[in-house]
Design a protein around this motif. Structure first.
Motif, PDB file in Angstrom:
ATOM      1  N   UNK A 474       0.823  -1.200   0.000  1.00  0.00           N
ATOM      2  CA  UNK A 474       0.000   0.000   0.000  1.00  0.00           C
ATOM      3  C   UNK A 474       0.862   1.258   0.000  1.00  0.00           C
ATOM      4  N   UNK A 475       0.181   2.394  -0.157  1.00  0.00           N
ATOM      5  CA  UNK A 475       0.858   3.676   0.015  1.00  0.00           C
ATOM      6  C   UNK A 475       0.916   3.990   1.506  1.00  0.00           C
ATOM      7  N   UNK A 476       1.515   5.119   1.870  1.00  0.00           N
ATOM      8  CA  UNK A 476       1.736   5.418   3.289  1.00  0.00           C
ATOM      9  C   UNK A 476       0.441   5.623   4.053  1.00  0.00           C
ATOM     10  N   UNK A 477      -0.652   5.980   3.377  1.00  0.00           N
ATOM     11  CA  UNK A 477      -1.938   6.163   4.055  1.00  0.00           C
ATOM     12  C   UNK A 477      -2.755   4.881   4.092  1.00  0.00           C
ATOM     13  N   UNK A 478      -2.249   3.808   3.507  1.00  0.00           N
ATOM     14  CA  UNK A 478      -2.944   2.525   3.402  1.00  0.00           C
ATOM     15  C   UNK A 478      -4.313   2.682   2.734  1.00  0.00           C
ATOM     16  N   UNK A 479      -4.348   3.575   1.737  1.00  0.00           N
ATOM     17  CA  UNK A 479      -5.595   3.811   1.008  1.00  0.00           C
ATOM     18  C   UNK A 479      -5.547   3.269  -0.410  1.00  0.00           C
ATOM     19  N   UNK A 480      -4.363   3.205  -1.004  1.00  0.00           N
ATOM     20  CA  UNK A 480      -4.237   2.778  -2.398  1.00  0.00           C
ATOM     21  C   UNK A 480      -3.090   1.783  -2.508  1.00  0.00           C
ATOM     22  N   UNK A 481      -3.182   0.935  -3.520  1.00  0.00           N
ATOM     23  CA  UNK A 481      -2.139  -0.059  -3.749  1.00  0.00           C
ATOM     24  C   UNK A 481      -0.941   0.599  -4.423  1.00  0.00           C
ATOM     25  N   UNK A 482       0.269   0.325  -3.904  1.00  0.00           N
ATOM     26  CA  UNK A 482       1.511   0.840  -4.503  1.00  0.00           C
ATOM     27  C   UNK A 482       2.541  -0.275  -4.469  1.00  0.00           C
ATOM     28  N   UNK A 483       2.941  -0.714  -5.651  1.00  0.00           N
ATOM     29  CA  UNK A 483       3.796  -1.895  -5.772  1.00  0.00           C
ATOM     30  C   UNK A 483       5.260  -1.571  -5.961  1.00  0.00           C
TER      31      UNK A 483
END
Length: 708
Positions: A474-483
């Motif tokens: 995830x991204x740092x806000x745990x809102x979106x997927x970031x690989x």
């Protein structure tokens, strides 16, 4: 072609009765008399004289008598009487015009105001209903629900809505006939009501001081099984599979002069065995394309490292019914269900689907609570949840195999068992309108019971709570997927596995991380975000160690010392691939227990960027003072350069400070600080002149003194 036998009086005797004269006409000295063989309902009557050879016929009088011998025509009063009284006589379909002429207006011209009203009778509505009293925060509310079926022993509300039968200011009465298929019948008196039902149509809100004019007539019909002992004397005996028919004689309706029988029926049902259907509930990820998601995505991209995030996802619950084999096995064995979503259940029981608001009540209890209650010698805390007719499962995607159907015919009751990991928050505000929830832990069991009409358990099943884990980066806000991440940044790792929530403390899970190019493997511990959340998070920082730098053992899979136990680094190379692996030991039916993997990418480098900034001030005075201070700083810097024997740098600082000072005075000529700026310039020129004079350059110092 129609068979010729249909038209043969010998082969079709009913044809003779149909074609014969319905009345006999006799002539005497007073005229002609037509007498019907049987009483007939007539809307109009026409005399026709055939084979008459004269010029015309005149009729002096016409009389019509009903079956009781009462004179119907001529009437006692006809429309001509309206010319002699103050009563407006209307007929169905008439349009009534009311006009008022305003003699005095603001414009000085007369105005005519008009309104129209149409007169008509109403078609009566007759039916069987169940009455429901609901206790709400606003008080008691009354509801009438159309009866789909009933069980002998139920009390039905017989309703007739017929405003045309409202004839007096008092409570009027109408009669209805109740018959059963088994041959029993009674006549009920229905009384005009003033009660208002929250879900029942009323033509207007009546003022009871003006009388009772609702046109809504109600009565109670008590039923009892035929031959039942102790049945009330006024109860209608009902046989097996009986059908009860209501007949109301609607004299006035939208077909004036033609009375109509309004008929309603309701069938007696026999108690039936309920049938339980359980569902496999799963969660599918789908792209969130809502406007709110687009706004959140724009905000997420503003965070450093999230520039390449392209998509937001949302969870979509999906329910598919279990197979017949699974349902049979559930009778004696715990059936696994998904703890991460509400548990959908369907119970088919047509005998209890009496009306649209019929409900079934299920009782659920957590296995951990049952065990604790047994150990402490107390009654377990249970939660009762209602199931409603039809409607399906709110929030779940419909499947082709999902049976909804009309509650009137199917008798399907639907509901969701909502779960809450852990006990409720005692500090949280209680929402009285929220559906009930059952407190469980992630690997708990649930005892499910269907309660009968008197509260006794009718069937019982045991549900085993499990979940299928999901591993995401995830991204740092745990809102979106970031690989992907740059070297030195962090991978934000999340594991969702509700069945790993085992107690009130923050639980932990462990994953294995491997840099595929560098070849290093390490363990990473993820901690539960909140007690009983079932969501575990942690971070990993990919780094590059120098050729002579010692790599901590924890970053390469070795045994960590106390000093390095919290190290979150992993040795990687530029462009490396990082594999994250989590072992899900228990999963939902259809899944395979074992490792689940996600691969993240380490960028080969970072693209440089240049950003331009503008300087804005609150007002012009602040802008001038800031630039004056900046110029003064440059002048002081020039002095230091001169002391250090750096004449070129000194000249650059002076030139730059002079430019800033002159530009400020040119851009803000009306500033109150212009004297201070001129002083700084004069002081600068004087210092420059003194330097030239001391250096023996008298000719060069003269213009500077003049400028100062």
């Amino acid at each position: 072609a129609f068979p010729i036998a249909w038209f043969d009086p010998v082969q079709a005797p009913a044809l003779v009765d149909f074609l014969k004269d319905r009345a006999v006409i006799k002539r005497d000295k007073g005229g002609f008399t037509a007498t019907f063989e049987q009483p007939e309902r007539l809307r109009s009557l026409r005399w026709e004289f055939v084979d008459y050879t004269g010029r015309e016929i005149s009729v002096q009088k016409l009389y019509v008598q009903n079956a009781a011998g009462k004179l119907v025509i001529p009437v006692e009063s006809d429309y001509s009487d309206a010319l002699q009284n103050d009563t407006l006589e209307v007929a169905p379909g008439d349009q009534i015009l009311v006009a008022y002429q305003d003699e005095i207006t603001s414009s000085g011209e007369k105005r005519v105001h008009q309104r129209t009203l149409r007169s008509s009778f109403n078609d009566a509505i007759a039916n069987f209903y169940f009455e429901e009293l609901r206790e709400t925060r606003y008080g008691n509310e009354m509801y009438l629900h159309e009866a789909y079926r009933f069980i002998p022993g139920d009390t039905l509300v017989v309703s007739v809505l017929d405003p045309d039968a409202d004839l007096t200011p008092d409570a009027d009465r109408v009669k209805v006939k109740i018959e059963t298929r088994s041959g029993r019948s009674i006549v009920l008196d229905l009384v005009e009501q003033t009660r208002r039902f929250d879900n029942f149509h009323r033509h207007y809100r009546q003022d009871e001081s003006e009388g009772i004019h609702g046109g809504h007539f109600l009565g109670l019909l008590r039923t009892a099984a035929a031959g039942a002992e102790g049945a009330p004397a006024n109860a209608l005996p009902i046989g097996p599979g009986d059908v009860v028919t209501l007949t109301y004689y609607d004299r006035e309706n939208t077909r004036p002069g033609v009375p109509v029988e309004r008929v309603a029926q309701v069938q007696a049902a026999q108690a039936s065995d309920p049938r339980l259907t359980l569902y496999h509930a799963t969660i599918e990820r789908e792209e969130d394309t809502s406007q709110d998601a687009k706004l959140r995505l724009a905000q997420i991209r503003r965070r450093p490292g999230n520039e390449h995030v392209q998509t937001l996802y949302r969870d979509q619950p999906v329910a598919a019914p279990m197979s017949e084999a699974e349902l049979r096995a559930a009778v004696s064995n715990p059936v696994p269900v998904n703890v991460a979503v509400p548990i959908p259940i369907l119970i088919s029981d047509p005998s209890r689907a009496r009306h649209a608001a019929s409900t079934l009540m299920v009782e659920v209890a957590a296995g951990s609570e049952l065990q604790a209650a047994a150990d402490e010698g107390r009654a377990p805390a249970v939660v009762q949840m209602p199931l409603a007719l039809a409607g399906g499962f709110p929030g779940f995607r419909a499947t082709s195999a999902q049976r909804t159907g009309d509650g009137r015919t199917s008798g399907n009751f639907f509901g969701l068992i909502r779960l809450r990991l852990g006990p409720p928050d005692p500090a949280a505000e209680v929402d009285e309108d929220a559906p009930p929830e059952l407190s469980v832990n992630g690997s708990d069991t649930v005892r499910l019971r269907l309660l009968g009409e008197t509260g006794e358990p009718q069937l019982e099943r045991t549900l085993q709570l499990v979940s299928s884990a999901r591993l995401t980066l995830m991204d740092s806000s745990y809102s979106a997927e970031r690989l992907a991440a740059h070297v030195g940044e962090r991978f934000f790792v999340r594991v969702e596995d509700a069945d790993r929530d085992t107690g009130p403390a923050l639980d932990e899970v462990e994953i294995e991380v491997t840099s595929l190019a560098q070849g290093h493997t390490r363990k990473l511990t993820l901690r539960e975000t909140l007690p009983h959340s079932g969501i575990f998070t942690g971070t990993l920082r990919p780094v590059i160690f120098g050729p002579n730098e010692t790599i901590p053992a924890v970053a390469t899979g070795g045994v960590a010392t106390a000093e390095t136990a919290l190290d979150d680094r992993l040795a990687v190379q530029y462009g490396d691939a990082v594999r994250f692996r989590y072992v899900d030991a228990v999963t939902l039916p259809g899944g395979t227990p074992g490792p689940i993997e996600v691969t993240g990418q380490v960028y080969k480098g970072a693209d440089g960027s240049v950003r331009l900034f503008s300087k804005r001030f609150r007002d012009s005075d602040m802008a001038v003072l800031v630039q004056f201070r900046l110029a003064e700083c440059l002048f002081e810097t020039a002095k230091e350069h001169r002391r250090l024997k750096q004449p070129e740098r000194s000249a650059q600082a002076i030139e730059k400070g002079k430019f800033i000072l002159e530009e400020a005075l040119r851009n803000y000529p009306d500033t109150a600080h212009i004297v201070e700026g001129e002083y700084l310039l004069a002081n600068l020129y004087q210092e420059l002149a003194m330097e030239q004079k001391e250096a023996g350059e008298t000719a060069a110092s003269a213009p500077l003194f003049t400028e100062a």
